[in-house]
Structure formats: C-alpha cells, structure tokens
Write a protein that holds these residues in place. Structure first.
Motif, PDB file in Angstrom:
ATOM      1  N   PHE A 272      30.664  31.890  39.765  1.00  0.00           N
ATOM      2  CA  PHE A 272      30.074  32.615  40.889  1.00  0.00           C
ATOM      3  C   PHE A 272      30.213  31.811  42.183  1.00  0.00           C
ATOM      4  N   ASP A 273      29.904  30.502  42.117  1.00  0.00           N
ATOM      5  CA  ASP A 273      30.060  29.656  43.309  1.00  0.00           C
ATOM      6  C   ASP A 273      31.508  29.625  43.773  1.00  0.00           C
ATOM      7  N   SER A 307      26.149  38.633  45.657  1.00  0.00           N
ATOM      8  CA  SER A 307      24.979  38.777  44.791  1.00  0.00           C
ATOM      9  C   SER A 307      25.357  38.428  43.362  1.00  0.00           C
ATOM     10  N   SER A 308      24.586  37.522  42.743  1.00  0.00           N
ATOM     11  CA  SER A 308      24.859  37.149  41.357  1.00  0.00           C
ATOM     12  C   SER A 308      24.673  38.335  40.425  1.00  0.00           C
ATOM     13  N   LYS A 309      23.728  39.222  40.736  1.00  0.00           N
ATOM     14  CA  LYS A 309      23.523  40.404  39.907  1.00  0.00           C
ATOM     15  C   LYS A 309      24.739  41.318  39.957  1.00  0.00           C
ATOM     16  N   ARG A 310      25.327  41.490  41.149  1.00  0.00           N
ATOM     17  CA  ARG A 310      26.501  42.353  41.259  1.00  0.00           C
ATOM     18  C   ARG A 310      27.718  41.701  40.631  1.00  0.00           C
ATOM     19  N   PHE A 311      27.831  40.383  40.764  1.00  0.00           N
ATOM     20  CA  PHE A 311      28.970  39.708  40.147  1.00  0.00           C
ATOM     21  C   PHE A 311      28.929  39.855  38.633  1.00  0.00           C
ATOM     22  N   ALA A 312      27.722  39.932  38.056  1.00  0.00           N
ATOM     23  CA  ALA A 312      27.588  40.102  36.606  1.00  0.00           C
ATOM     24  C   ALA A 312      28.119  41.442  36.132  1.00  0.00           C
ATOM     25  N   ASP A 321      19.751  36.544  32.006  1.00  0.00           N
ATOM     26  CA  ASP A 321      19.822  37.326  33.236  1.00  0.00           C
ATOM     27  C   ASP A 321      20.289  36.419  34.375  1.00  0.00           C
ATOM     28  N   PRO A 322      21.446  36.693  34.970  1.00  0.00           N
ATOM     29  CA  PRO A 322      21.985  35.820  36.039  1.00  0.00           C
ATOM     30  C   PRO A 322      21.286  36.008  37.382  1.00  0.00           C
ATOM     31  N   ILE A 323      20.031  35.631  37.419  1.00  0.00           N
ATOM     32  CA  ILE A 323      19.282  35.638  38.676  1.00  0.00           C
ATOM     33  C   ILE A 323      19.263  34.213  39.208  1.00  0.00           C
TER      34      ILE A 323
END
Length: 879
Positions: A272-273, A307-312, A321-323
């Motif tokens: 993600f980063d 957004s980490s949620k959208r990337f998931a 949960d990738p929060i």
C-alpha cells in the motif's frame, strides 16, 4: 550489459530483481503508463532504452570499474562507514582492505557490517554511477579497452545524455525541468524529425521504474535462494503476489489473485505504501506536464492509493481488516512544543544555552573537519538589553545552512542532519576525519521556545556567497507558521555560519528568567560561569559578551582534563582560582582530593573519567560550588553523579541528555572503588560513611564485611554480627528508608521521624536501613543476574498495586535490604524464594498498612517495612 545487471543480486542480495529482465519489463510498463499515443521516435527510443539499461547498474559492484579496492579507498566510503559505525569504523576499514587484498570481490568480504555498509554505499551512489557508465572505459583480461556503448558516434552524442537521464530517476521531479530545459535536435545524417526530448524520457523512466512492482520483479521460484530478510522480505512477499497492472480511467490498477494473510500483513502495508509512492510520482509528473503544456501520460494515479480500505478491493486481505491504525500526530504544534520543551528538559531554562551552543560548536567542528586549513572563529554568546526585552544571541562561523537544509533539518523535528547522505556529500572526509556531533536527535533547537516566542535564524552555507543568506523567523513561537525568506542585502552574513536570536519572554534575572535572582551587574560573569560549566570539555572556543562589551573568553579545557595536574584539576572543578584558594582549609582539601583523584577506564581500557570520592570531605567542600562528578557528552554537560568529584565522558542515553551511557565494566568500577577506599583514612569515616560505601559495594555485587549493613537498637551491625543476632530470633522486621540514625542515649539507637516530630527507637527485633540516594555509579552498570528471579516471577503476588514481587526484587536485590534477606535465608537455612514468598510487606498500600512506632513524645509514626519469619507463617515454632 547483461553480465553487469545479473551481478547486482550478489551486491544487494535481499533486493528484488534488478537484472536485464527488469530493464526489458520497463518497456511493457511504459506502454501501460504512457499509452500508445505519446510520440516516441527512434532516437528517443534508443536513448530511453539506454537509460532503462543503465539506471540501476550501479547497484552492482561489477559496474564500478575501480573495483572493490577503489571503492574502499574513496573518501565518501570511509565517511559512510564512520557515519554508520563511528566507534569501529577504522577497524572495519582495516578488515575490509585486508579482505580485498586476498579476494577483491563481494564474496571476499568477511565482515557482515562491512557488507551492510557496502550495500548502502552502492544504493546511495548507483544513480551517480549510472551517469558515467557508458562513457567510462573498461578493460578485458587481456588489457584491451572497450566501452559498453561501442558505437563511438552514438556514444559521443548520446552517451552522456543517457547517463544523465539514468541518474535523474534518483533526483526529484522538481529538478527535472531545470536539468533538461530543452529538446535536442537530430544527429547528423539522421532525419530532422528525430529530435530528443530529455524531460519526457526522464519522466517516462522514473514513472515506469516506480510502477514496475509486480511479480516479474520477485519470482517466487527465486525467493528461497535469495533468502531476503526484514523489509526486503516484505518487498518480495508483496511483489510476488501482484499481477501486471492495468489502466482504467487514467489510473493504474494493481491486483492480486492471492489474498494476504495476517502473517503477511506487514507486506500488504508495504504494498500500500509503495502504490502511494507510485501515485505520488505519477501525480507530480502529470502536474509538471500540465504546467508546461506538454502531452500528458495516460496514467495519472493509482487506484486505491488514497485509502487502505479501497486498495483492499484490488489487493485483498484475508482474516484481518486493513484499517490504518498507526498512531498519528494530529496536533504537531502541541507535540513539538511539549517534546521540545519543558516536558523533555524539565524546568532548567539554561538547557537552552547548552543546546544552542552545542549546535553552534557542532557547525564549527564540521567546518574544521571538512576544511582543515580553514581558520575557525569562536562561537559567540551575547546578551543585549533592549528597552522591552533581553535578546539572547548564539552565533557561529561554521558550515551554515542552505534554504533546503533549513527545511530538511531545522524544520523537521527529530531529524538530525549531521551524518546524513547530503552532509557527507557536501563535506567529504569530515566524518572519516573523526568529526562527531554532540547533537544526535534533531530537537535541540526547539528548546528555544521554552524561553522565547520570537526566534530568528539567519544562516549562510559554506559554499554560498553573502547573497545566499536565508532567514527563518518564528514570530509567535510554534503557534503560527514560520517565514522562510531570502535575506535583504542589509541582512547578509558576510561570513558563512548561523546566528540564532531569541527575544526572551522575561528579563534574564527575572523570577522565571534564565538566570533568575542574578544581580544585573553580574550577568556577564554568571553567563560565563554557566557556559563554562555547560561546555567545559568543548574543543571549540566560546566567548561571551553583554551589551556589546568586550568579549570574554570562556575557560574551556577540551581534552586537557585527561592529563592536568591533579591539584589544578580539582581547583578547576571547584571553581577555585589562585586568589580564592587562600581561605582556611582549602589547600588541605585540594591536596586530599588530588591524592584521591584516579582514572577510570571503559571496557576497552581507554580513560573515560577522573574521579575522587568525596566521602568524609563534605563539610570542607565550598558550599557555593558544584559538589558532584559531571558527565559530559560531546564536550557538553549531560548529568551529575553524587558522592564524587571529577569528570566522566559518555554518550547521551536520552534526547534530553540528562542521562548517559557509560561503557564501564563492573570489574573496572569495583577496581576503582577499592582503590578509592584504600586511599581514604579509616579514622576519617563515620559509621554512616561506612554504610554509604557499603551500599555502593552491594550495588556491584560485593560486600565489605567490616562495614555496617544496617542498624539495630544496639548500633551499627555488620553482616557477621547480623547472622549471630538473627540466630536468636524467629522474626525480624526490616525498617527501610529511615532518616539518619542517631545514638539517642547510652548506646540506644533510633532516628528522627518528621511525621511523629520526635525520635523513634529501633525496636529490639528490627534492623533499620537509612534512606539514601542511588549512590554514584550504582545505576550506571548492569545489575547482578539473579537466579531467584525465575522462581519469583512464577509467584502471583504483588508487593503493592502494580508492582510484583519479582519486580520489587529487581530493584532490591543489590540494596542492603536484599543482602539482609540473603543473610537471613542462609542463617535460618530457608530457601530465599520461599522466604520472600512469605514476607509480610507493611506499606501504605498493603493490606495491613505501614508499621506503627511510637516516638519519645508519644506521637505515632508510620513506616514502610518488611516482616520476615524464620518459619512459614502459620507453622509456629522457634529455635
């Protein structure tokens, strides 16, 4: 070039693929990122292909035609090694050079730290090497010369350009327009339309290189053989799961057919980063092209990067949960104000002087290290009284800073630039020459706001001229944004260096001022005294002036403290000049202190201190002078130790520099302590003095058999006496942390209790332990390893809320109370763990409360203590 690319894996074994396959893959990713409609003529394709090939070749040792030996002999290599391993770099260099004699290849290096440093060096310099790799000559084994780009005409026209574009992927997007300001015409005999736009090619390279993070760079079949570790392993784990990116609505879309488990969460977050970095690169290039009215790339961002949620949704997570729940600092101003001020340094406003002067000294040291022939000037500390405020100024004539360095280091809280890559590049040879900064944490400047809101920094870098002077102004402390601007001509610094000016909130002698209570006419004298004490071991001169009076040089001793005559050394520490030593008794005091003054060594045998115990001399010590040993780090005060006079050098343990790490072994401290005891005349010691020395001995795992370990009602008691005394008792009360013990009347001992406001006798079945500070070096060396600790940790019992029996023993085992418990265990033939498990702790927070004892005036005092029984509680019986 393929052999050079394949060798990269040997030099940076944990990194993902940088072979020729990566270079080939850049063409595929270019089609996705750029799109097929962006014009690219054959000449541009040739230059871009060359840049693809060379941009990472410098990561491999083989791409440096000077070889391993040539790198090891470079000044910037030694600077890097000194920055990474300041205490051992010379020995590591010796080992590396020796290894290179027998085997001048990566595999010939025998020291892992050298290999780690070489990996860092190759990565830091790989872009620089890319710039010259096509234009440098190479030799075959038969000594024939050759070039990687054999065609001399193409090498002449494009070799340097390809190198500069290859290097540019390691430079910022903001620099590209100035690096490549215009298109280049076609080569002779080439079609006129075959022009080359270097800016376009540089942007293609950086975007394609950033975006190529799929499984082609981390073949799962290669992972077991490369065996990456740490963050490198996370790079492999996420890249070997990513599929070839697609393009949708102007964004790259990364997907994975395999979800990341909880165990692979760190790799997912790194993915993600990384896509956020790719998104940033694409966005910056798109903004640059839009500003320049150039054709823009097809990809202008990355799906899910915000957004980490959208990337998931694209790269899945299984079972978690990738929060993004990392701690964040939402109020940066408040945190900096706290951690850079009183919350860190406490109420000592003079710390501001120490931190700012230390920064100024470091800047001067660096100049001296980088330019040995330079004529350095003293750091100047000045105070000027204005009508509405006192102005404190610290000025150095050292290396100074550029505007970018002001932003990168001074404005970046917690980031120190003294050993950074940029500093090593600007001042080659400085670290290798032995330069060591006092500052390490990048926060000292912010102590300014403890005493001032209006703070101005005026600075000019060493390599610039007067017109390069820049000014950073904090008008309202940390409550508003500072202004960074170019200096007006009237503000220029005519010499390199930095001037920090503080408009103090209070007059220096005011109630809450830096020198509260000082008479105004003594400001310069006090300022000199404070600076001398704070910077006594500085190797750079410092001068002080008040209201533009004639500067007065501070008396600093640098490294002379190591071999100064003992009497002169003691007089200096006590602040006694020749005129003040005529007072009665002072000559005798200095003579005795000098007789005791002894060196103390670190674990390597190097002298790191000169110390003398002051026990028995306290009454003769000048009341107005420092009465403890001072620890210095980088030449500046870092703490005090009680019970001795002298100097110790160490390394700061905390950002506040109020505690230090001393490389002292227990054996060396015990040797020094024994020698000190042998120098102290026995008749000059009281029982209280002997008990104080006993505490110190116990802290080092030793015991002085002839000295008191506590007091009973009959007086001081040694270990052997306590054993005989305890044999006649079935229960012993240990009264801990009493005030000083007195002979109350005819051999009956007790103590003065403040709460009872009277004298309390020590009960017949009790041992009293007077209260005392952590004495001298007790807390500076490791505590003894206790076999009993494992047994105590298994006991589920708290001494008081939040403190377990095992935790209590960690603190008590090398104190008199711990030694008394060992003696009772041995005397009563009872296992120590069992004995301690049955102890009745009597404290304010315990179930039965503290021990109550009556004073002579019939008032009752409350005391912390322990009741220790010969037999387990409830069994009864006595011997």
């Amino acid at each position: 070039m393929e052999p050079l690319a394949s060798e990269i894996a040997s030099s940076v074994p944990g990194y993902t693929d940088h072979s020729i396959l990566h270079c080939d893959s850049l063409w595929d990713i270019t089609d996705v990122v750029v799109g097929l409609d962006l014009p690219l003529n054959p000449a541009e394709a040739f230059v871009l292909g060359g840049a693809f090939l060379v941009h990472d070749l410098g990561m491999g040792l083989a791409a440096h035609n000077v070889g391993l030996r040539g790198i090891l002999e470079r000044e910037d290599w030694l600077d890097l090694l000194a920055g990474m391993y300041p205490d051992d770099f010379r020995e590591l260099q010796r080992v590396a050079l020796s290894d290179s004699e027998s085997n001048p290849n990566w595999d010939g290096l025998t020291n892992q730290r050298v290999k780690t440093a070489l990996t860092v060096f190759l990565r830091e310099h790989h872009a620089e090497q890319a710039e010259k790799i096509l234009t440098q000559q190479w030799k075959l084994t038969n000594n024939d010369n050759f070039y990687l780009l054999e065609d001399s005409e193409l090498r002449h026209w494009y070799g340097d350009l390809i190198g500069r574009i290859g290097r540019s992927h390691w430079q910022s997007v903001e620099e590209l327009a100035s690096l490549f300001p215009q298109a280049l015409g076609a080569l002779p005999r080439m079609p006129p339309a075959w022009t080359v736009e270097p800016l376009k090619l540089a942007c293609i390279l950086r975007c394609a290189d950033a975006a190529q993070i799929d499984a082609r760079r981390a073949d799962p079949l290669h992972t077991p053989f490369r065996n990456p570790q740490g963050e490198s392993r996370d790079h492999w784990v996420f890249q070997e799961r990513l599929l070839h990116p697609q393009i949708a609505e102007g964004r790259l879309v990364y997907t994975s057919s395999v979800d990341f488990t909880v165990e692979q969460a760190s790799a997912w977050w790194l993915a993600f980063d990384t896509v956020r970095m790719v998104d940033s690169e694409l966005g910056k290039v798109d903004a640059l092209f839009a500003d320049l009215n150039r054709p823009r790339f097809l990809a202008r961002g990355v799906a899910g990067a915000t957004s980490s949620k959208r990337f998931a949704n694209y790269v899945g997570a299984e079972g978690w949960d990738p929060i993004d729940a990392r701690p964040v600092i939402s109020d940066t101003r408040s945190v900096i104000k706290s951690l850079g001020g009183r919350a860190l340094y406490g109420g000592r406003d003079e710390v501001v002087l120490r931190e700012l002067v230390a920064n100024a000294v470091d800047a001067t040291r660096l100049l001296e290290a980088a330019y040995p022939s330079a004529r350095t000037r003293p750091v100047r500390v000045s105070v000027n009284r204005m009508e509405d405020a006192d102005i404190l100024t610290i000025q150095d004539f050292g290396i100074g800073m550029s505007a970018q360095e002001v932003v990168s280091y001074l404005c970046d809280f917690g980031r120190s630039g003294w050993v950074s890559h940029a500093t090593r590049g600007h001042y080659p040879g400085a670290l290798a020459s032995g330069f060591r900064s006092t500052g390490q944490f990048g926060i000292g400047f912010y102590s300014s706001f403890m005493v001032a809101d209006d703070v101005t920094v005026v600075t000019r870098e060493m390599t610039g001229g007067p017109g390069d002077t820049v000014i950073l102004h904090f008008a309202d402390g940390l409550d508003s944004r500072p202004i960074l601007r170019e200096a007006a001509r009237s503000e220029w610094l005519l010499e390199p260096g930095t001037r920090v000016t503080l408009r103090l909130r209070e007059r220096m002698e005011g109630r809450h001022g830096v020198f509260a209570g000082t008479a105004p006419e003594r400001t310069q004298e006090v300022l000199v005294e404070r600076v001398q004490k704070l910077a006594r071991l500085s190797d750079q001169p410092i001068e002080v002036t008040v209201n533009d009076a004639e500067p007065r040089a501070c008396e600093l001793i640098g490294s002379r403290w190591l071999d100064m005559p003992a009497v002169e050394f003691c007089a200096l520490l006590l602040g006694l000049g020749p005129d003040s030593r005529s007072a009665p008794g002072l000559d005798e005091l200095l003579s005795e202190l000098a007789r005791r003054m002894s060196p103390i060594h670190d674990k390597g045998g190097v002298v790191v201190g000169r110390l003398a115990l002051t026990i028995g001399l306290e009454e003769a010590m000048p009341r107005s002078r420092e009465r403890g040993a001072t620890i210095y780090c980088g030449g500046f005060e870092s703490g005090q130790l009680s019970g001795a006079l002298g100097i110790l050098t160490g390394k700061p343990e905390t950002a506040a520099r109020e505690s230090s790490t001393l490389e002292l072994s227990r054996d060396e401290v015990w040797r020094w302590f024994r020698d000190q005891v042998s120098l102290i005349a026995e008749e000059n010691l009281t029982d209280s003095d002997r008990f104080t020395l006993q505490r110190e001995a116990l802290s080092m795992g030793e015991r002085m058999d002839d000295w008191p370990i506590g007091w009973t009602s009959a007086g001081p008691i040694t270990a052997d006496q306590l054993v005989a005394w305890a044999k006649a008792r079935s229960e012993v009360t240990i009264l801990d942390e009493l005030s000083s013990v007195f002979d109350l009347a005819e051999g009956t001992f007790g103590f003065l209790d403040i709460e009872a406001q009277g004298y309390v006798e020590i009960p017949d079945d009790a041992v009293g332990i007077p209260w005392g500070f952590d004495f001298f070096l007790a807390h500076e060396i490791d505590g003894r390893q206790q076999d009993e600790l494992d047994g105590l940790e298994a006991i589920n019992r708290d001494v008081e809320p939040g403190i377990s029996l095992a935790s209590w023993w960690v603190l008590a085992n090398d104190e008199p109370v711990g030694e008394i418990l060992r003696l009772l265990s041995k005397t009563w033939d009872r296992d120590l763990v069992s004995l301690m498990q049955d102890i009745e702790f009597r404290q304010n927070y315990s179930e039965k409360g503290p021990i109550l004892l009556q004073a002579h005036n019939s008032r009752t005092g409350r005391f912390n203590g322990l009741i220790v029984r010969r037999r387990p509680h409830g069994e009864g019986g006595s011997d």
